[in-house]
Write a protein that holds these residues in place. Structure first.
Motif, short mmCIF file in Angstrom:
data_model
loop_
_atom_site.label_atom_id
_atom_site.label_comp_id
_atom_site.label_asym_id
_atom_site.label_seq_id
_atom_site.Cartn_x
_atom_site.Cartn_y
_atom_site.Cartn_z
N ASP A 21 0.83 -1.21 0.00
CA ASP A 21 0.00 0.00 0.00
C ASP A 21 0.86 1.26 0.00
OD1 ASP A 21 -2.25 -1.58 0.06
OD2 ASP A 21 -2.67 -1.28 2.19
N GLY A 22 1.97 1.20 0.73
CA GLY A 22 2.84 2.37 0.79
C GLY A 22 3.54 2.64 -0.53
N VAL A 23 4.08 1.58 -1.17
CA VAL A 23 4.80 1.76 -2.43
C VAL A 23 3.85 2.20 -3.54
CG1 VAL A 23 6.12 0.58 -4.23
CG2 VAL A 23 6.62 0.13 -1.82
N PHE A 24 2.73 1.50 -3.70
CA PHE A 24 1.79 1.86 -4.77
C PHE A 24 0.96 3.09 -4.42
CE2 PHE A 24 2.75 -2.49 -5.94
CZ PHE A 24 2.72 -2.46 -7.33
N GLY A 25 0.97 3.50 -3.16
CA GLY A 25 0.19 4.67 -2.74
C GLY A 25 0.93 5.98 -2.87
N GLU A 26 2.10 5.96 -3.50
CA GLU A 26 2.86 7.21 -3.67
C GLU A 26 2.08 8.25 -4.47
OE1 GLU A 26 7.36 7.03 -4.11
OE2 GLU A 26 6.77 5.05 -4.86
N HIS A 27 1.27 7.78 -5.43
CA HIS A 27 0.55 8.71 -6.30
C HIS A 27 -0.95 8.75 -6.01
CE1 HIS A 27 4.30 9.08 -8.46
NE2 HIS A 27 4.33 7.77 -8.65
N ARG A 28 -1.51 7.64 -5.56
CA ARG A 28 -2.92 7.60 -5.14
C ARG A 28 -3.09 6.47 -4.15
NH1 ARG A 28 -5.69 3.64 -8.11
NH2 ARG A 28 -4.58 2.87 -9.94
N PRO A 29 -4.04 6.60 -3.23
CA PRO A 29 -4.17 5.59 -2.17
C PRO A 29 -4.46 4.20 -2.73
CG PRO A 29 -5.44 7.57 -1.66
CD PRO A 29 -4.99 7.72 -3.08
N HIS A 30 -3.89 3.19 -2.09
CA HIS A 30 -4.12 1.79 -2.44
C HIS A 30 -4.49 1.01 -1.19
CE1 HIS A 30 -2.55 2.42 -6.47
NE2 HIS A 30 -2.73 1.14 -6.74
N ASP A 31 -5.29 -0.01 -1.38
CA ASP A 31 -5.61 -0.96 -0.31
C ASP A 31 -5.69 -2.33 -0.97
OD1 ASP A 31 -6.53 -2.53 1.72
OD2 ASP A 31 -8.28 -1.31 2.20
N PHE A 32 -4.56 -3.05 -0.98
CA PHE A 32 -4.49 -4.31 -1.70
C PHE A 32 -5.44 -5.36 -1.15
CE2 PHE A 32 -0.98 -2.55 -3.89
CZ PHE A 32 -0.72 -3.37 -4.98
N ALA A 33 -5.75 -5.27 0.13
CA ALA A 33 -6.65 -6.26 0.72
C ALA A 33 -8.05 -6.17 0.14
CB ALA A 33 -6.70 -6.08 2.24
N THR A 34 -8.47 -4.99 -0.26
CA THR A 34 -9.79 -4.84 -0.90
C THR A 34 -9.68 -4.78 -2.41
OG1 THR A 34 -9.70 -2.42 -0.65
CG2 THR A 34 -10.75 -3.66 1.11
N LEU A 35 -8.52 -4.37 -2.92
CA LEU A 35 -8.33 -4.28 -4.37
C LEU A 35 -8.31 -5.67 -5.01
CD1 LEU A 35 -7.60 -2.45 -6.86
CD2 LEU A 35 -5.20 -2.90 -6.29
N LEU A 36 -7.60 -6.61 -4.37
CA LEU A 36 -7.46 -7.96 -4.91
C LEU A 36 -7.71 -8.99 -3.80
CD1 LEU A 36 -4.32 -7.37 -7.14
CD2 LEU A 36 -6.59 -7.99 -7.95
N PRO A 37 -8.94 -9.08 -3.35
CA PRO A 37 -9.24 -10.01 -2.24
C PRO A 37 -9.09 -11.47 -2.62
CG PRO A 37 -11.28 -9.12 -3.16
CD PRO A 37 -10.15 -8.36 -3.80
N SER A 38 -9.00 -11.77 -3.92
CA SER A 38 -8.86 -13.16 -4.35
C SER A 38 -7.46 -13.70 -4.10
CB SER A 38 -9.21 -13.29 -5.84
OG SER A 38 -8.39 -12.42 -6.61
N ILE A 39 -6.46 -12.82 -3.96
CA ILE A 39 -5.08 -13.31 -3.80
C ILE A 39 -4.37 -12.75 -2.57
CG2 ILE A 39 -4.73 -13.85 -6.23
CD1 ILE A 39 -3.29 -11.18 -6.54
N TYR A 40 -4.94 -11.75 -1.91
CA TYR A 40 -4.32 -11.21 -0.71
C TYR A 40 -5.21 -11.50 0.49
CZ TYR A 40 -0.93 -8.90 -3.71
OH TYR A 40 0.06 -8.66 -4.63
N GLN A 41 -4.86 -12.56 1.22
CA GLN A 41 -5.56 -12.98 2.42
C GLN A 41 -4.51 -13.44 3.44
OE1 GLN A 41 -8.89 -12.92 3.05
NE2 GLN A 41 -9.38 -12.06 1.04
N PRO A 42 -4.81 -13.30 4.75
CA PRO A 42 -3.82 -13.65 5.78
C PRO A 42 -3.70 -15.16 6.02
CG PRO A 42 -5.82 -12.87 6.82
CD PRO A 42 -6.01 -12.68 5.33
N CYS A 43 -3.31 -15.89 4.97
CA CYS A 43 -3.13 -17.34 5.10
C CYS A 43 -1.85 -17.73 4.37
CB CYS A 43 -4.34 -18.08 4.52
SG CYS A 43 -4.65 -17.77 2.76
N ASP A 44 -1.25 -18.83 4.84
CA ASP A 44 0.02 -19.28 4.25
C ASP A 44 -0.12 -19.62 2.77
OD1 ASP A 44 1.23 -18.99 6.70
OD2 ASP A 44 1.14 -21.12 7.22
N ASP A 45 -1.27 -20.20 2.39
CA ASP A 45 -1.49 -20.65 1.02
C ASP A 45 -1.29 -19.51 0.03
OD1 ASP A 45 -2.28 -22.27 -1.13
OD2 ASP A 45 -4.37 -21.63 -0.94
N LEU A 46 -1.85 -18.35 0.32
CA LEU A 46 -1.77 -17.23 -0.61
C LEU A 46 -0.53 -16.36 -0.36
CD1 LEU A 46 -5.51 -16.15 -0.85
CD2 LEU A 46 -4.15 -17.34 -2.56
#
Length: 381
Positions: A21-46
């Motif tokens: 979020d910090g790196v991609f948010g340099e120009h506009r806010p990002h929230d990867f957890a909501t942007l790509l919920p299919s691949i960013y989840q707090p589990c070892d698998d992903l």
């Protein structure tokens, strides 16, 4: 000072998301957890799909390598989706991105991936073997077009497809799986794919209230990035029904090339049509990839072509009696192209002879290519 390339785990989720979020948010806010919920989840698998470079224990760069099973006709291809490519602002210029990209490419080769996809600037990823190619077909369709030429909408209406709509989501998932070409999305997470990139899924309901299909649109509904129906007639009715249900403005429908009937139908009424590349691609198993994509083409003319690809060998392609055969041979000789030229010539979006000079020995490519190498936005990483 220690530099270590590591795979992250579920325990690293908060740190990794904060970094991205910090790196991609340099120009506009990002929230990867909501942007790509299919691949960013707090589990070892992903989270183990994320390869990071730690300097003295702190994350300084990340490259995600997300395995995707892609059904292309009767062939299952293993695709490596590359995403979340990021380097800390204070660590740029030290080659960290290159270290991780080469690490991921070598890993895909060693683990038998057929091909890889990523979004991003063409030349930046060309250094690692990628090239922009493939096809996405886009149509701009407005109410003015529909007044003059419009398929019947059959009383279709749309309702938001929410996470709690389990029966409708199962129907949508089955329609998705019934397609000739599709990524194998997990049913429990199917809705996460549909709302990736802040898109919003909608169920198409017929006059009896039965689910007839679904589509995925951008937040304001002005762009549709996925459209799937129970049959082709319904698919052709869904596009104008969606346009008519909006207050104003035209809608851009972006489709993969294998949806031939829908492409033909919209091409007959849309105000404009454009064809663009479907992303940056790298092919590892040329024989399997080309054979799978040729296998979903209709009416391929018979012929043969022996194409040398630098660093791969010779690709022997034969079409006989409606059967496609692609084989790899180590022997050289004959016409040879570098991999990036070969990708553009075989997969488009331009015709082969608009990419490079096509010698008589490869005349068959003119009737076969570009092959339908598409990619849906919800499957982007």
């Amino acid at each position: 000072m220690s530099l270590d390339v590591v795979q992250l785990s579920g325990a690293d989720f908060d740190e990794a998301i904060s970094f991205l979020d910090g790196v991609f948010g340099e120009h506009r806010p990002h929230d990867f957890a909501t942007l790509l919920p299919s691949i960013y989840q707090p589990c070892d698998d992903l989270m183990s799909c994320n390869h990071a470079l730690r300097e003295d224990g702190r994350i300084r760069a990340i490259v995600g390598l997300f395995p995707i099973d892609w059904q292309v006709g009767g062939r299952l291809l293993k695709v490596g989706g590359i995403g979340g490519v990021s380097t800390h602002p204070g660590a740029r210029g030290r080659g960290f991105m290159g270290i991780l990209m080469r690490h991921c490419v070598e890993r895909m080769k060693a683990e038998g991936f057929h091909l890889s996809w990523l979004g991003g600037q063409r030349q930046r990823y060309g250094y690692f073997g990628y090239e922009k190619c493939g096809q996405t077909v886009s149509f701009d369709l407005g109410r003015a077009n529909l007044r003059h030429a419009c398929p019947e909408t059959a009383g279709l209406r749309f309702e938001a497809l929410e996470p709690g709509h389990s029966e409708r989501l199962q129907q949508a998932w089955r329609m998705h799986r019934a397609q000739q070409v599709h990524c194998l999305r997990r049913l429990p997470w199917f809705h996460r794919y549909l709302r990736a990139w802040h898109n919003r899924p909608h169920a198409a309901l017929d006059g009896s209230g039965e689910m007839a299909g679904y589509l995925v649109a951008g937040g304001d509904g002005g762009q549709v990035v996925e459209l799937v129906a129970r049959d082709q007639e319904t698919a052709l009715a869904m596009a104008p029904a969606w346009v008519q249900g909006r207050d104003s403005g035209s809608v851009r429908f972006s489709l993969p090339p294998e949806q031939r009937d829908l492409v033909r139908g919209l091409g007959a009424v849309a105000e404009s049509v454009s064809v663009a590349s479907s992303g940056n691609w790298q092919i590892f198993d040329w024989a399997a990839t080309v054979e799978a994509l040729m296998g979903i083409r209709d009416g391929l003319p018979e012929g043969e072509a022996d194409l040398g690809i630098e660093g791969y060998g010779k690709l022997r392609i034969r079409v006989r009696d409606g059967r496609v055969e692609c084989l790899r041979e180590d022997a050289g000789g004959g016409v040879a192209w570098d991999p990036r030229t070969a990708m553009r010539a075989l997969f488009g979006p331009l015709a082969p002879d608009q990419v490079t000079a096509v010698p008589p020995a490869l005349d068959a490519l003119r009737g076969w290519c570009p092959l339908p190498l598409g990619w849906l936005r919800p499957d982007g990483v």
